[in-house]
Write a protein that holds these residues in place. Structure first.
Motif, PDB file in Angstrom:
ATOM      1  N   UNK A  58      31.343  42.778  40.623  1.00  0.00           N
ATOM      2  CA  UNK A  58      31.334  43.634  41.810  1.00  0.00           C
ATOM      3  C   UNK A  58      32.191  43.027  42.915  1.00  0.00           C
ATOM      4  N   UNK A  59      32.088  41.717  43.103  1.00  0.00           N
ATOM      5  CA  UNK A  59      32.897  41.026  44.117  1.00  0.00           C
ATOM      6  C   UNK A  59      34.372  41.129  43.755  1.00  0.00           C
ATOM      7  N   UNK A  60      34.692  40.894  42.487  1.00  0.00           N
ATOM      8  CA  UNK A  60      36.091  40.999  42.041  1.00  0.00           C
ATOM      9  C   UNK A  60      36.619  42.416  42.233  1.00  0.00           C
ATOM     10  N   UNK A  61      35.805  43.418  41.890  1.00  0.00           N
ATOM     11  CA  UNK A  61      36.221  44.816  42.056  1.00  0.00           C
ATOM     12  C   UNK A  61      36.453  45.142  43.525  1.00  0.00           C
ATOM     13  N   UNK A  62      35.579  44.651  44.379  1.00  0.00           N
ATOM     14  CA  UNK A  62      35.716  44.892  45.816  1.00  0.00           C
ATOM     15  C   UNK A  62      36.995  44.244  46.337  1.00  0.00           C
ATOM     16  N   UNK A  63      37.267  43.035  45.884  1.00  0.00           N
ATOM     17  CA  UNK A  63      38.475  42.326  46.295  1.00  0.00           C
ATOM     18  C   UNK A  63      39.723  43.067  45.814  1.00  0.00           C
ATOM     19  N   UNK A  68      39.960  46.315  45.168  1.00  0.00           N
ATOM     20  CA  UNK A  68      40.096  47.533  45.972  1.00  0.00           C
ATOM     21  C   UNK A  68      40.709  47.226  47.336  1.00  0.00           C
ATOM     22  N   UNK A  69      40.276  46.135  47.942  1.00  0.00           N
ATOM     23  CA  UNK A  69      40.815  45.747  49.248  1.00  0.00           C
ATOM     24  C   UNK A  69      42.306  45.427  49.155  1.00  0.00           C
ATOM     25  N   UNK A  70      42.704  44.726  48.098  1.00  0.00           N
ATOM     26  CA  UNK A  70      44.132  44.406  47.908  1.00  0.00           C
ATOM     27  C   UNK A  70      44.959  45.669  47.699  1.00  0.00           C
ATOM     28  N   UNK A  71      44.424  46.620  46.945  1.00  0.00           N
ATOM     29  CA  UNK A  71      45.131  47.884  46.723  1.00  0.00           C
ATOM     30  C   UNK A  71      45.284  48.628  48.048  1.00  0.00           C
ATOM     31  N   UNK A  72      44.211  48.660  48.856  1.00  0.00           N
ATOM     32  CA  UNK A  72      44.296  49.312  50.174  1.00  0.00           C
ATOM     33  C   UNK A  72      45.380  48.656  51.035  1.00  0.00           C
ATOM     34  N   UNK A  73      45.408  47.324  51.041  1.00  0.00           N
ATOM     35  CA  UNK A  73      46.419  46.606  51.824  1.00  0.00           C
ATOM     36  C   UNK A  73      47.826  46.943  51.345  1.00  0.00           C
ATOM     37  N   UNK A  74      48.013  46.986  50.032  1.00  0.00           N
ATOM     38  CA  UNK A  74      49.335  47.323  49.487  1.00  0.00           C
ATOM     39  C   UNK A  74      49.726  48.754  49.835  1.00  0.00           C
ATOM     40  N   UNK A  75      48.783  49.682  49.761  1.00  0.00           N
ATOM     41  CA  UNK A  75      49.076  51.071  50.129  1.00  0.00           C
ATOM     42  C   UNK A  75      49.437  51.175  51.609  1.00  0.00           C
ATOM     43  N   UNK A  76      48.733  50.425  52.447  1.00  0.00           N
ATOM     44  CA  UNK A  76      49.066  50.416  53.874  1.00  0.00           C
ATOM     45  C   UNK A  76      50.474  49.887  54.097  1.00  0.00           C
ATOM     46  N   UNK A  77      50.838  48.832  53.379  1.00  0.00           N
ATOM     47  CA  UNK A  77      52.190  48.272  53.509  1.00  0.00           C
ATOM     48  C   UNK A  77      53.239  49.277  53.054  1.00  0.00           C
ATOM     49  N   UNK A  78      52.958  49.958  51.957  1.00  0.00           N
ATOM     50  CA  UNK A  78      53.899  50.965  51.458  1.00  0.00           C
ATOM     51  C   UNK A  78      54.021  52.098  52.478  1.00  0.00           C
ATOM     52  N   UNK A  79      52.895  52.555  53.005  1.00  0.00           N
ATOM     53  CA  UNK A  79      52.927  53.618  54.024  1.00  0.00           C
ATOM     54  C   UNK A  79      53.738  53.184  55.244  1.00  0.00           C
ATOM     55  N   UNK A  80      53.526  51.959  55.706  1.00  0.00           N
ATOM     56  CA  UNK A  80      54.286  51.468  56.864  1.00  0.00           C
ATOM     57  C   UNK A  80      55.771  51.384  56.551  1.00  0.00           C
TER      58      UNK A  80
END
Length: 104
Positions: free
Chosen positions: A74-79, A81-93
């Motif tokens: 669960x911790x690994x999955x959460x981590x 997901x957070x990394x994917x969100x960060x990458x998507x934010x970077x791509x959006x920016x």
């Protein structure tokens, strides 16, 4: 639909006849071997006497390991997901910056 079979397994020198679907036979055999090895390990430590107590201690140890692995997953999955969100934010920016620069 899978056919039901019976399987004889040995756990701590005692034979058990268990009914299971044919497609689960290999998994059940593996589980029985794992349980048998855990129970033998506990019995050989000499700290627990009696088959019932050995079985309960093995069940507690196996359950603890399972819950710990699930928690780690669960911790690994959460981590992840957070990394994917960060990458998507970077791509959006990057896309937003690129689009703003190309409009000039």
């Amino acid at each position: 639909m899978s056919q039901t079979n019976t399987l004889n397994v040995q756990i701590l020198d005692k034979e058990y006849c268990i009914t299971c679907p044919a497609d689960e036979r290999v998994n059940l055999e593996s589980a029985a071997r794992y349980l048998d090895s855990k129970m033998r390990e506990i019995r050989s430590s000499g700290k627990v006497i009696g088959a019932d107590r050995v079985a309960v201690m093995a069940a507690l140890n196996i359950t603890h390991d399972l819950l710990h692995r699930q928690e780690r997953q669960d911790i690994d999955n959460s981590s992840t997901r957070e990394r994917v969100r960060e990458l998507l934010d970077r791509v959006d920016r990057a896309l937003t910056t690129d689009q703003a620069g190309s409009e000039d």
